[in-house]
Design a protein around this motif. Structure first.
Motif, mmCIF file in Angstrom:
data_model
loop_
_atom_site.group_PDB
_atom_site.id
_atom_site.type_symbol
_atom_site.label_atom_id
_atom_site.label_comp_id
_atom_site.label_asym_id
_atom_site.label_seq_id
_atom_site.Cartn_x
_atom_site.Cartn_y
_atom_site.Cartn_z
ATOM 1 N N SER A 158 -77.321 40.802 -40.380
ATOM 2 C CA SER A 158 -77.544 40.932 -41.895
ATOM 3 C C SER A 158 -76.432 40.513 -42.732
ATOM 4 C CB SER A 158 -77.466 42.501 -41.974
ATOM 5 O OG SER A 158 -78.668 43.305 -41.373
ATOM 6 N N LEU A 159 -75.239 40.408 -42.414
ATOM 7 C CA LEU A 159 -74.161 39.748 -43.033
ATOM 8 C C LEU A 159 -74.443 38.257 -43.249
ATOM 9 C CD1 LEU A 159 -71.370 39.444 -44.673
ATOM 10 C CD2 LEU A 159 -70.268 39.133 -42.483
ATOM 11 N N VAL A 160 -74.625 37.497 -42.169
ATOM 12 C CA VAL A 160 -75.049 36.017 -42.272
ATOM 13 C C VAL A 160 -76.262 35.961 -42.996
ATOM 14 C CG1 VAL A 160 -75.932 34.087 -40.851
ATOM 15 C CG2 VAL A 160 -73.846 35.958 -39.986
ATOM 16 N N ASN A 161 -77.294 36.531 -42.894
ATOM 17 C CA ASN A 161 -78.500 36.470 -43.690
ATOM 18 C C ASN A 161 -78.165 36.845 -45.239
ATOM 19 O OD1 ASN A 161 -81.446 36.317 -43.732
ATOM 20 N ND2 ASN A 161 -81.320 38.263 -44.787
ATOM 21 N N PHE A 162 -77.420 37.533 -45.580
ATOM 22 C CA PHE A 162 -77.352 37.801 -47.050
ATOM 23 C C PHE A 162 -76.468 36.581 -47.596
ATOM 24 C CE2 PHE A 162 -74.501 40.148 -50.267
ATOM 25 C CZ PHE A 162 -75.666 40.065 -51.233
ATOM 26 N N ASP A 163 -75.312 36.048 -46.820
ATOM 27 C CA ASP A 163 -74.786 35.064 -47.151
ATOM 28 C C ASP A 163 -75.450 33.717 -47.325
ATOM 29 O OD1 ASP A 163 -72.535 36.623 -47.709
ATOM 30 O OD2 ASP A 163 -71.349 35.713 -46.109
ATOM 31 N N LEU A 164 -76.417 33.483 -46.288
ATOM 32 C CA LEU A 164 -77.165 32.267 -46.238
ATOM 33 C C LEU A 164 -78.171 32.290 -47.686
ATOM 34 C CD1 LEU A 164 -78.207 31.913 -42.400
ATOM 35 C CD2 LEU A 164 -76.094 30.852 -43.831
ATOM 36 N N ALA A 165 -78.602 33.325 -47.692
ATOM 37 C CA ALA A 165 -79.544 33.597 -48.998
ATOM 38 C C ALA A 165 -78.545 33.565 -50.364
ATOM 39 C CB ALA A 165 -80.004 34.958 -49.215
ATOM 40 N N GLY A 166 -77.355 33.816 -50.456
ATOM 41 C CA GLY A 166 -76.409 33.660 -51.743
ATOM 42 C C GLY A 166 -76.111 32.309 -51.872
ATOM 43 N N ILE A 167 -75.948 31.579 -50.737
ATOM 44 C CA ILE A 167 -75.405 30.060 -50.666
ATOM 45 C C ILE A 167 -76.865 29.406 -51.265
ATOM 46 C CG2 ILE A 167 -75.245 28.043 -49.175
ATOM 47 C CD1 ILE A 167 -73.364 29.866 -47.432
ATOM 48 N N VAL A 168 -77.967 29.689 -50.830
ATOM 49 C CA VAL A 168 -79.141 28.836 -51.219
ATOM 50 C C VAL A 168 -79.422 29.251 -52.689
ATOM 51 C CG1 VAL A 168 -81.501 28.504 -51.152
ATOM 52 C CG2 VAL A 168 -80.297 28.688 -49.149
ATOM 53 N N ALA A 169 -79.336 30.473 -53.064
ATOM 54 C CA ALA A 169 -79.376 30.856 -54.292
ATOM 55 C C ALA A 169 -78.329 30.262 -55.436
ATOM 56 C CB ALA A 169 -79.139 32.557 -54.712
ATOM 57 N N HIS A 170 -77.242 29.937 -55.023
ATOM 58 C CA HIS A 170 -76.417 29.012 -55.900
ATOM 59 C C HIS A 170 -76.413 27.642 -55.750
ATOM 60 C CE1 HIS A 170 -75.014 33.390 -56.252
ATOM 61 N NE2 HIS A 170 -74.286 32.881 -57.373
ATOM 62 N N GLY A 171 -77.190 27.263 -55.129
ATOM 63 C CA GLY A 171 -77.634 25.557 -55.141
ATOM 64 C C GLY A 171 -76.967 24.897 -53.877
ATOM 65 N N GLY A 172 -76.694 25.796 -52.830
ATOM 66 C CA GLY A 172 -75.981 25.460 -51.717
ATOM 67 C C GLY A 172 -77.176 24.787 -50.704
ATOM 68 N N ARG A 173 -76.813 24.403 -49.608
ATOM 69 C CA ARG A 173 -77.628 24.059 -48.456
ATOM 70 C C ARG A 173 -78.524 25.161 -47.704
ATOM 71 N NH1 ARG A 173 -73.661 19.726 -45.204
ATOM 72 N NH2 ARG A 173 -73.130 18.498 -47.253
ATOM 73 N N ASN A 174 -79.488 24.913 -47.210
ATOM 74 C CA ASN A 174 -80.268 25.822 -46.401
ATOM 75 C C ASN A 174 -79.847 26.015 -45.398
ATOM 76 O OD1 ASN A 174 -82.206 27.542 -44.941
ATOM 77 N ND2 ASN A 174 -83.495 25.799 -44.814
ATOM 78 N N GLY A 175 -79.142 27.005 -44.734
ATOM 79 C CA GLY A 175 -78.569 27.280 -43.286
ATOM 80 C C GLY A 175 -79.161 27.905 -42.392
ATOM 81 N N TRP A 176 -80.339 28.304 -42.701
ATOM 82 C CA TRP A 176 -81.236 29.121 -41.534
ATOM 83 C C TRP A 176 -81.762 28.252 -40.728
ATOM 84 C CZ3 TRP A 176 -82.252 31.324 -46.918
ATOM 85 C CH2 TRP A 176 -81.922 32.631 -46.890
ATOM 86 N N PRO A 177 -81.442 28.585 -39.382
ATOM 87 C CA PRO A 177 -81.989 27.585 -38.499
ATOM 88 C C PRO A 177 -83.729 27.963 -38.156
ATOM 89 C CG PRO A 177 -80.938 29.408 -37.269
ATOM 90 C CD PRO A 177 -80.640 29.558 -39.013
ATOM 91 N N GLY A 178 -84.433 26.802 -38.163
ATOM 92 C CA GLY A 178 -85.808 26.783 -37.952
ATOM 93 C C GLY A 178 -86.560 27.171 -39.203
ATOM 94 N N LEU A 179 -85.792 27.170 -40.314
ATOM 95 C CA LEU A 179 -86.715 27.736 -41.516
ATOM 96 C C LEU A 179 -86.582 26.362 -42.535
ATOM 97 C CD1 LEU A 179 -87.990 30.498 -42.316
ATOM 98 C CD2 LEU A 179 -85.641 30.835 -43.725
ATOM 99 N N ALA A 180 -87.790 26.052 -43.162
ATOM 100 C CA ALA A 180 -87.843 24.820 -44.069
ATOM 101 C C ALA A 180 -87.180 25.094 -45.008
ATOM 102 C CB ALA A 180 -89.249 24.640 -43.987
ATOM 103 N N ASP A 181 -86.885 24.126 -45.777
ATOM 104 C CA ASP A 181 -86.343 24.236 -46.976
ATOM 105 C C ASP A 181 -86.908 24.760 -48.069
ATOM 106 O OD1 ASP A 181 -83.886 23.105 -45.976
ATOM 107 O OD2 ASP A 181 -83.996 21.006 -46.875
ATOM 108 N N GLY A 182 -88.295 24.486 -48.123
ATOM 109 C CA GLY A 182 -88.977 24.885 -49.139
ATOM 110 C C GLY A 182 -89.221 26.326 -48.909
ATOM 111 N N GLU A 183 -89.538 26.812 -47.848
ATOM 112 C CA GLU A 183 -89.719 28.373 -47.434
ATOM 113 C C GLU A 183 -88.499 29.014 -47.809
ATOM 114 O OE1 GLU A 183 -91.285 31.245 -43.784
ATOM 115 O OE2 GLU A 183 -90.876 29.039 -43.453
ATOM 116 N N ALA A 184 -87.316 28.526 -47.321
ATOM 117 C CA ALA A 184 -85.967 29.381 -47.581
ATOM 118 C C ALA A 184 -85.747 29.404 -49.327
ATOM 119 C CB ALA A 184 -84.959 28.641 -47.054
#
Length: 364
Positions: free
Chosen positions: A124-150
């Motif tokens: 849950s912590l990792v997921n929240f931070d990956l979402a926050g990174i994308v929300a603030h213009g960072g890279r998509n860090g989710w494995p197996g998840l396309a950038d557009g879907e992320a």
């Protein structure tokens, strides 16, 4: 008078109401509260053996949450003989042993003895931070998840407060991607997390600061309605909460307090700084340093590990500062000159900013 002070603080509606919930956060806070009481009694001339039950309570509290170590460590050091922590080298050695004991107790209770059903909070912590990174213009860090879907999922599911409330079923897609990756590639979620932070450190910092603001209820335009936890969850024991007129009064009073500066974790953290400022000249300085450090370390840890802004997460910070404040009040005759004004200055500044932010939110 000191006894009445403690009683009055204990009856504050948030503290009184939160203790009634059967949750690990109040449980941890109450364990540390009892341990602190035993250690205060020992410091004030009580029997030396009081440190033994206090240590057991602290170790148990340290096993309730994966970040409880930050709250427990200063109290562990308070329980240690003074000769063990009087100089830098013995102090570091004692702190290292204390951390080892807390980590070992956590493993022994949760892995070897109780073996609870794992909810994988790290995911849950990792997921929240990956979402926050994308929300603030960072890279998509989710494995197996396309950038557009992320990006689409973040736009739907992410807020600075928490992730997934808009649509729990849809938003679970991102955390499932992490779980599948961990199972298939045998790579830890922490590795995924660290790689994402290294790739977009500025976005991660902005995300964390935005969330910490809500966790501490600092510069917020409104206050969530969670001052007291009044609901039931399915359980094997048949326990159920049934509201009555008195609980509604407590809940209402707690909600009112939550809107004031005294209902904000940021205020209590600022008061914890005040404890450290005023402690050196007081007879109970060892106790005050331990309580202030415990409150601050636990509150600051949420800068990295928090995934939700629930008020109950900061209950121990509230308790620790309340105990310290009662001790300072009892020893107020030892406070020289204007030192108490210096100690209160951080809290006064924080409270002013809290009120301004709230007024702006109400007007806007």
């Amino acid at each position: 008078m000191p006894a009445l002070t403690v009683l009055g603080l204990g009856l504050l509606p948030i503290a009184f109401g939160q203790v009634g919930a059967i949750l690990k956060d109040p449980f941890m806070a109450c364990l540390l509260l009892l341990a602190a009481a035993l250690l205060v009694r020992r410091e004030w001339g009580g029997r030396g053996w009081l440190r033994l039950p206090a240590l057991l309570l602290i170790l148990l509290a340290g096993a309730t949450r994966f970040n409880a170590l930050f709250a427990a460590l200063p109290l562990m050091l308070l329980a240690a003989p003074r000769s063990w922590i009087g100089r830098p080298v013995p102090y570091v050695a004692s702190a290292t042993v204390a951390v080892g004991l807390l980590v070992g107790a956590n493993w022994a209770l949760n892995e070897a003895l109780l073996r609870p059903s794992h909810s994988h909070p790290i995911n849950s912590l990792v997921n929240f931070d990956l979402a926050g990174i994308v929300a603030h213009g960072g890279r998509n860090g989710w494995p197996g998840l396309a950038d557009g879907e992320a990006r689409a999922l973040v736009a739907r599911c992410y807020t600075p407060q928490l992730y997934g409330m808009a649509d729990e079923q849809l938003c679970a897609r991102t955390e499932e991607a992490i779980a599948v990756h961990v199972a298939m590639r045998h790579e830890s979620a922490i590795a995924v997390w660290l790689r994402a932070i290294a790739g977009s450190p500025a976005a991660w910092v902005l995300h964390r600061l935005g969330h910490l603001n809500w966790n501490w209820r600092f510069l917020v335009p409104f206050v969530p309605n969670d001052a007291v936890y009044m609901m039931s969850a399915q359980n094997d024991l048949g326990l159920r909460f049934v509201p009555n007129p008195l609980t509604k009064v407590v809940g209402g009073a707690a909600r009112i307090m939550a809107w004031t500066p005294l209902g904000r974790p940021a205020t209590w953290l600022a008061l914890a700084i005040g404890l450290l400022i005023i402690a050196p000249k007081l007879p109970s300085r060892r106790i005050l340093f331990a309580l202030g450090a415990s409150a601050l370390l636990y509150g600051l840890a949420y800068a990295v590990v928090s995934v939700a802004p629930d008020l109950r997460y900061n209950l121990w910070t509230l308790f620790a500062v309340m105990i310290g404040g009662a001790i300072v009040f009892a020893e107020r005759a030892h406070i020289a000159g204007d030192r108490w004004k210096v100690a209160l200055l951080p809290a006064i500044l924080v409270m002013k900013l809290e009120v301004i932010a709230l007024l702006i939110g109400l007007i806007g």
